[in-house]
Design an enzyme around this catalytic site. Structure first.
Site, PDB file in Angstrom:
ATOM      1  N   ARG A 525       0.843  -1.193   0.000  1.00 50.26           N
ATOM      2  CA  ARG A 525       0.000   0.000   0.000  1.00 50.26           C
ATOM      3  C   ARG A 525       0.881   1.247   0.000  1.00 50.26           C
ATOM      4  NH1 ARG A 525      -4.469   3.049  -1.056  1.00 50.26           N
ATOM      5  NH2 ARG A 525      -5.131   4.303   0.712  1.00 50.26           N
ATOM      6  N   HIS A 651     -13.299   7.182  13.876  1.00 49.56           N
ATOM      7  CA  HIS A 651     -12.690   5.863  13.657  1.00 49.56           C
ATOM      8  C   HIS A 651     -11.185   5.963  13.842  1.00 49.56           C
ATOM      9  CE1 HIS A 651     -11.456   2.085  11.923  1.00 49.56           C
ATOM     10  NE2 HIS A 651     -10.748   2.718  11.008  1.00 49.56           N
ATOM     11  N   CYS A 653      -7.478   3.230  13.871  1.00 45.10           N
ATOM     12  CA  CYS A 653      -7.007   1.876  13.595  1.00 45.10           C
ATOM     13  C   CYS A 653      -5.504   1.767  13.807  1.00 45.10           C
ATOM     14  CB  CYS A 653      -7.358   1.450  12.169  1.00 45.10           C
ATOM     15  SG  CYS A 653      -6.797   2.567  10.875  1.00 45.10           S
ATOM     16  N   GLU A 675     -10.021  -0.675  15.578  1.00 47.01           N
ATOM     17  CA  GLU A 675      -9.474  -1.965  15.159  1.00 47.01           C
ATOM     18  C   GLU A 675      -9.160  -2.796  16.393  1.00 47.01           C
ATOM     19  OE1 GLU A 675      -6.196  -4.567  15.269  1.00 47.01           O
ATOM     20  OE2 GLU A 675      -5.815  -2.461  15.685  1.00 47.01           O
ATOM     21  N   HIS A 704      -7.545  -6.216   6.150  1.00 46.40           N
ATOM     22  CA  HIS A 704      -6.307  -6.241   5.374  1.00 46.40           C
ATOM     23  C   HIS A 704      -5.863  -7.654   5.030  1.00 46.40           C
ATOM     24  CE1 HIS A 704      -6.014  -2.136   7.156  1.00 46.40           C
ATOM     25  NE2 HIS A 704      -5.682  -1.885   5.921  1.00 46.40           N
TER      26      HIS A 704
END
Length: 767
Positions: A525, A651, A653, A675, A704
Site C-alpha cells: 500500500r 474511527h 485503527c 481496530e 487487510h
C-alpha cells in the site's frame, strides 16, 4: 573529494514508478511465479543501489530493502515466526513470510502498527511462546554480498538493534525484558561475525527506541549488549543510529563502546546539539550528523544547515564527522525531478530522496571548503544547488497563501453539547436503532471501472456528467446491497475518493499535490500525501452532494464521512513555519464548515475519522499532555455547533488504543470504531480495567487479510466485547475501510458480520 564524509541511512524501496508494489501484487495474484518474483526483486535492489551511488554519497546502505517490512525480516531471520504459521514451510519461505504479514486460512496475521510517529506500519513481533531465537538465515549477509558482487559496492549493512526489536515486540512478560534482549545477543553476534568475515567494515545498528522513554534501569542492559556486540570482531565497527527525536541519556549513550553514534539534528528540537555542547564528543567515535530531514519534502535551509555543521565541526574532528539524513529516506518520495504540476513556487522548494542525497554531498563539500579556507570563510558563496535552495525557500516563505488565515471565532463560540447520556437518548429517539447496530467504516470496494473512469475524467477524456453518473450508479448499487445485507447504518461508499486525505485536501485551499510523490504505508500500500504549504481554508461544499444523494435512496441513516484535522495534518507533508497545533486548528475550522452544511441538509450521522491521533503523539510521554490538549481541541472544534441529536462518529485503527483511552474519551464522539481483530483483543483486555463511556465499535474482522472469517469467529469477538461494553453501546463493524477489498470478499464478509450480529442479538437477555 570532500574532507567530510556523507552517508545514506536507507532509501525508498518502492521504486520511482512503484515497480516494487507492482511486482508484489503480481506475485500475490498468481500472475508471476516465485522465481520470476525473486529475480524482479533482485533487479530492483541493484537498480536502487546504483541510483544512490549516482548521488555521490560515500556510504550506502544494504539490508534496508524488504519484500514487505524490515521488522518482519528480523522476525523470520531469527526463527521467531509465531507457532501458527510454522506448518506452512521453512522459516525463509515466502509462504511463511507473507502469511505472517497478511494471514492465511485459519491463521490470523500478526499485528500491524505504526513505526514510531510515522505513517509507516511494521509487523509486530510475537514473543509470547518463549521460542529460543536462532539465525535461520542471514538476509543482511545476502544483501551485502549481492551489492558487492553485482554492483561492485562495499555497503554498510543496516540492522535494527536488539533493544529496539524487543521494545517493539508483544508477548514479553513483566520482568522478562532484559532476558529477551540478552537471548538475542548471540544471534546478532553471529550476524555481525558473518558480515565482518565477508568484508563489512561498518554495520549500522538502528536503535530508535533510544529516543523514547528509556527506563533508567535499562541503561546497564544497553551497556552490556553493546559491549558484547562491539567485541564480535576487532575489524568491525558499529554505528549506533538513533532518529526521530533527541536521544535520552546522551551522556550514557556517548560512553557506549561503539565506533560511531548517529543523531537526528532535524527533529530533535535542538536537544542533541545542546547535549554535545555540554558533554563534548568522545575522540574515539564518529558522529553521524542527521542534518537533512529524512521525513520531509522541503529543501534543506543551507544557511541553517551549514551553521549547525560549523558548530558540530568545532566539537567533532572533521575526519570523524559524517553528514547524513536524519533517518532513512523510506519516508520520502523517490525523486522530485519529474514533478511538473501545481504551483511552481511550491514545486521549486521540493527535495525528495534523490535530491536529499545530493544535498548531503553539497553540504559536505561546502563545509569542507569552509574548513579548508579557515575562520573568514563563513560568508563565502554557496555551491550553485544550495544557492538555488536558498532562493526557493525564500520564495516559499513569501508566498501569498501564507499569513492570510481569518480569526474565525465560529467554532470557539459554539455551545457545549449535552452530556453523552442525554445525547444518546435523543439520538436513539431519532434513529431507533436495534441493539448491536451494524455499519461499515466508510469506504467500499473501488473496482477497476471506477479507478479507470476517475483517471479518464482527470485527464479530460471522460465528461464530468458521465463521471458523476457512474458515481451515482455505483452509490445506488451499494445502498441496495447494504440494505439487502441488513446493515443498520449505511455509507455512500466514497467511490469519488482516491484517498481519505487527498480527496479533502483537493477541496480545501492551502494544499499542493505532487505528480509522483508516493511513499509506502504498509505492505504494498503506497500513498501520495498532499502538501500543506499555505493557510488551510474552506472553499465550499466537499461531500454534501454525494451524501445527500445517498441518503435520498434509503430510509436508513447514511453517515456523512470526513477525515479529521489530526489525520489531515499527519498524512500530509506539512509546512515548517507554523506549529502543528496551529495548522490543525486551521484544518478543523475548514472541516467544521462542512459538518454544519451536512447537518443543515438533514444528515444525522457524521463520521470524522482520526486514525492518526495516536500516531503523531510525541515519542516522549512527558510531552503527551500538551499534544493531546491541542489534538483533542482540534477534533472537537471540527464538530462544534452540531445539535445533540446529531450523532458524531469517529474511527481509529492500528495503534495502542489502551494508551490513549483518556484522550479518546475527551474527544467525546458519540460512537468510536476501533481496530481490535488484528491486535488479537488487546483493547478488550484494556477495557476491563478502564471502561469507555460512550458508544464503541470493536472491529470484528481484519480487512487487510485476504482471509474472510466465518460468522462464528466474528461472534466470538462480539461475545468478548460484550464482556466489557454494554450491549446498548456496542456497535458491530469491520476493522477499517473496505476500499482495497474485492466486491466478492466484501459481500461475503459483511454477510458473515450481519449474521454474527443477529446471533449475538438473539443471545442478549430479554429487556
Amino acid at each position: 573529494m570532500s574532507i567530510v564524509a556523507t552517508a545514506a541511512l536507507g532509501y525508498p524501496r518502492i521504486g520511482e514508478n512503484r515497480e516494487w508494489k507492482k511486482s508484489l501484487e503480481r506475485f500475490w495474484s498468481g500472475k508471476s511465479g516465485e522465481n520470476e518474483f525473486r529475480e524482479e526483486q533482485a533487479e530492483l535492489r541493484i537498480r536502487r543501489l546504483l541510483r544512490m551511488k549516482r548521488s555521490g554519497v560515500a556510504v550506502l546502505p544494504s539490508g534496508d530493502y524488504s519484500l514487505y517490512d524490515g521488522i518482519l525480516d528480523h522476525t523470520v531471520a531469527f526463527d521467531l515466526v509465531p507457532e501458527r504459521f510454522r506448518d506452512l514451510g521453512a522459516p525463509g519461505s515466502l509462504e511463511v513470510y507473507f502469511a505472517v504479514a497478511r494471514g492465511a486460512e485459519g491463521k490470523p496475521a500478526s499485528e500491524m502498527t505504526k513505526w514510531f510517529d510515522t505513517n509507516y506500519h511494521y509487523i509486530v513481533p510475537e514473543l509470547g511462546d518463549r521460542r529460543e531465537p536462532r539465525l535461520a538465515f542471514n538476509p543482511w549477509l545476502d544483501a551485502f554480498n549481492e551489492a558487492k558482487e553485482k554492483a561492485g559496492l562495499l555497503t554498510r549493512p543496516v540492522i535494527v538493534g536488539p533493544y529496539t526489536y524487543v521494545r517493539l515486540a508483544k508477548g514479553v512478560a513483566a520482568g522478562e525484558f532484559a532476558d529477551r534482549v540478552r537471548r538475542l545477543v548471540p544471534v546478532y553476534s553471529e550476524v555481525l561475525a558473518q558480515l565482518a568475515d565477508a568484508g563489512a567494515v561498518w554495520v549500522q545498528m538502528d536503535e530508535p527506541s533510544l529516543v523514547t522513554d528509556v527506563p533508567e534501569e535499562h541503561l546497564p542492559l544497553i551497556d552490556e549488549v553493546y559491549a558484547a556486540l562491539s567485541s564480535v570482531r576487532p575489524n568491525l565497527k558499529l554505528m549506533l543510529q538513533t532518529y526521530f527525536a533527541a536521544a535520552e541519556f546522551p551522556k550514557r549513550l556517548l560512553a557506549l563502546p561503539v565506533g560511531g553514534i548517529g543523531l537526528d539534528f532535524a527533529r530533535d528540537g535542538g536537544a542533541n546539539l545542546e547535549a554535545l555542547r555540554q558533554e563534548g564528543w568522545p575522540a574515539d567515535k564518529t558522529l553521524g550528523a542527521g542534518i537533512v530531514d529524512g521525513r520531509g519534502i522541503w529543501r534543506a535551509d543551507p544557511d541553517r544547515a551549514l551553521a549547525l555543521l560549523g558548530e558540530l565541526a568545532a566539537i567533532v574532528s572533521p575526519e570523524r564527522l559524517v553528514v547524513q539524513t536524519s533517518c532513512s529516506l523510506l519516508h520520502a518520495p523517490v525523486t522530485a525531478s519529474a514533478e511538473r504540476s501545481g504551483d511552481p513556487v511550491v514545486r521549486a522548494a521540493f527535495a525528495f530522496a534523490d535530491e536529499k542525497l545530493r544535498e548531503l554531498v553539497d553540504l559536505a563539500d561546502a563545509l569542507g571548503s569552509r574548513l579548508a579556507a579557515g575562520a573568514d570563510s563563513g560568508s563565502a558563496a554557496l555551491p550553485a544547488r544550495l544557492e538555488e535552495s536558498r532562493a526557493a525557500l525564500a520564495a516559499l516563505r513569501a508566498h501569498p497563501a501564507r499569513g492570510r488565515e481569518a480569526a474565525g471565532a465560529r467554532a470557539d463560540s459554539a455551545p457545549e453539547r449535552a452530556p453523552y447520556e442525554r445525547r444518546r437518548e435523543l439520538q436513539q429517539a431519532r434513529f431507533g436503532l436495534p441493539p448491536l447496530p451494524t455499519t461499515t467504516i466508510g469506504s467500499l470496494p473501488q473496482t477497476d471501472d471506477i479507478r479507470r473512469a476517475r483517471l479518464e475524467w482527470r485527464k479530460g477524456k471522460l465528461a464530468e456528467g458521465d463521471y458523476r453518473r457512474l458515481l451515482k450508479e455505483k452509490t445506488g448499487l451499494w445502498i441496495r446491497r447494504q440494505e439487502e445485507l441488513g446493515l443498520d447504518v449505511l455509507v455512500h461508499g466514497e467511490f469519488e475518493r482516491t484517498d481519505m486525505v487527498e480527496h479533502f485536501a483537493m477541496l480545501l485551499d492551502g494544499y499542493h499535490f505532487t505528480d509522483n510523490g508516493w511513499v509506502q504505508s504498509y505492505g504494498s500500500r503506497c500513498v501520495k500525501p498532499p502538501v500543506i504549504f499555505g493557510d488551510v481554508m474552506d472553499k465550499g461544499p466537499m461531500t454534501l452532494e454525494d451524501t445527500v444523494y445517498a441518503q435520498s435512496l434509503s430510509s436508513r441513516p447514511v453517515k456523512g464521512m470526513l477525515t479529521g484535522p489530526i489525520t489531515m495534518l499527519a498524512w500530509s507533508f506539512s509546512r515548517e513555519d507554523l506549529p502543528q497545533s496551529r495548522i490543525a486548528d486551521q484544518i478543523a475550522r475548514a472541516l467544521n464548515a462542512e459538518v454544519l452544511r451536512l447537518e443543515a441538509a438533514g444528515i444525522g450521522m457524521i463520521q470524522v475519522d482520526e486514525p492518526a491521533l495516536r500516531e503523531i503523539a510525541p515519542l516522549k510521554r512527558r510531552e503527551w499532555t500538551a499534544y493531546f490538549e491541542w489534538a483533542v481541541r482540534a477534533f472537537r472544534r471540527s464538530v462544534a455547533g452540531v445539535a445533540d441529536d446529531t450523532q458524531i462518529h469517529t474511527h481509529m485503527c492500528y495503534c495502542d488504543f489502551h494508551e490513549i483511552i483518556d484522550a479518546i474519551q475527551a474527544m467525546d464522539a458519540d460512537v468510536i470504531s476501533l481496530e481490535t481483530s488484528r491486535s488479537h483483543g488487546a483493547l478488550i483486555e484494556a477495557l476491563r480495567g478502564e471502561p469507555y463511556g460512550n458508544g464503541i465499535g470493536l472491529g470484528v474482522y481484519d480487512i487487510h487479510s485476504p482471509v474472510v472469517p466465518g460468522s462464528g469467529d466474528m461472534l466470538a469477538v462480539i461475545r468478548a466485547a460484550l464482556e466489557v461494553v454494554p450491549a446498548d453501546r456496542l456497535w458491530i463493524n469491520p476493522d477499517c475501510g473496505l476500499k482495497t477489498r474485492s466486491e466478492s470478499e466484501t459481500l461475503k464478509a459483511l454477510r458473515e458480520m450481519t449474521a454474527a450480529a443477529e446471533q449475538a442479538r438473539r443471545e442478549l437477555p430479554a429487556t
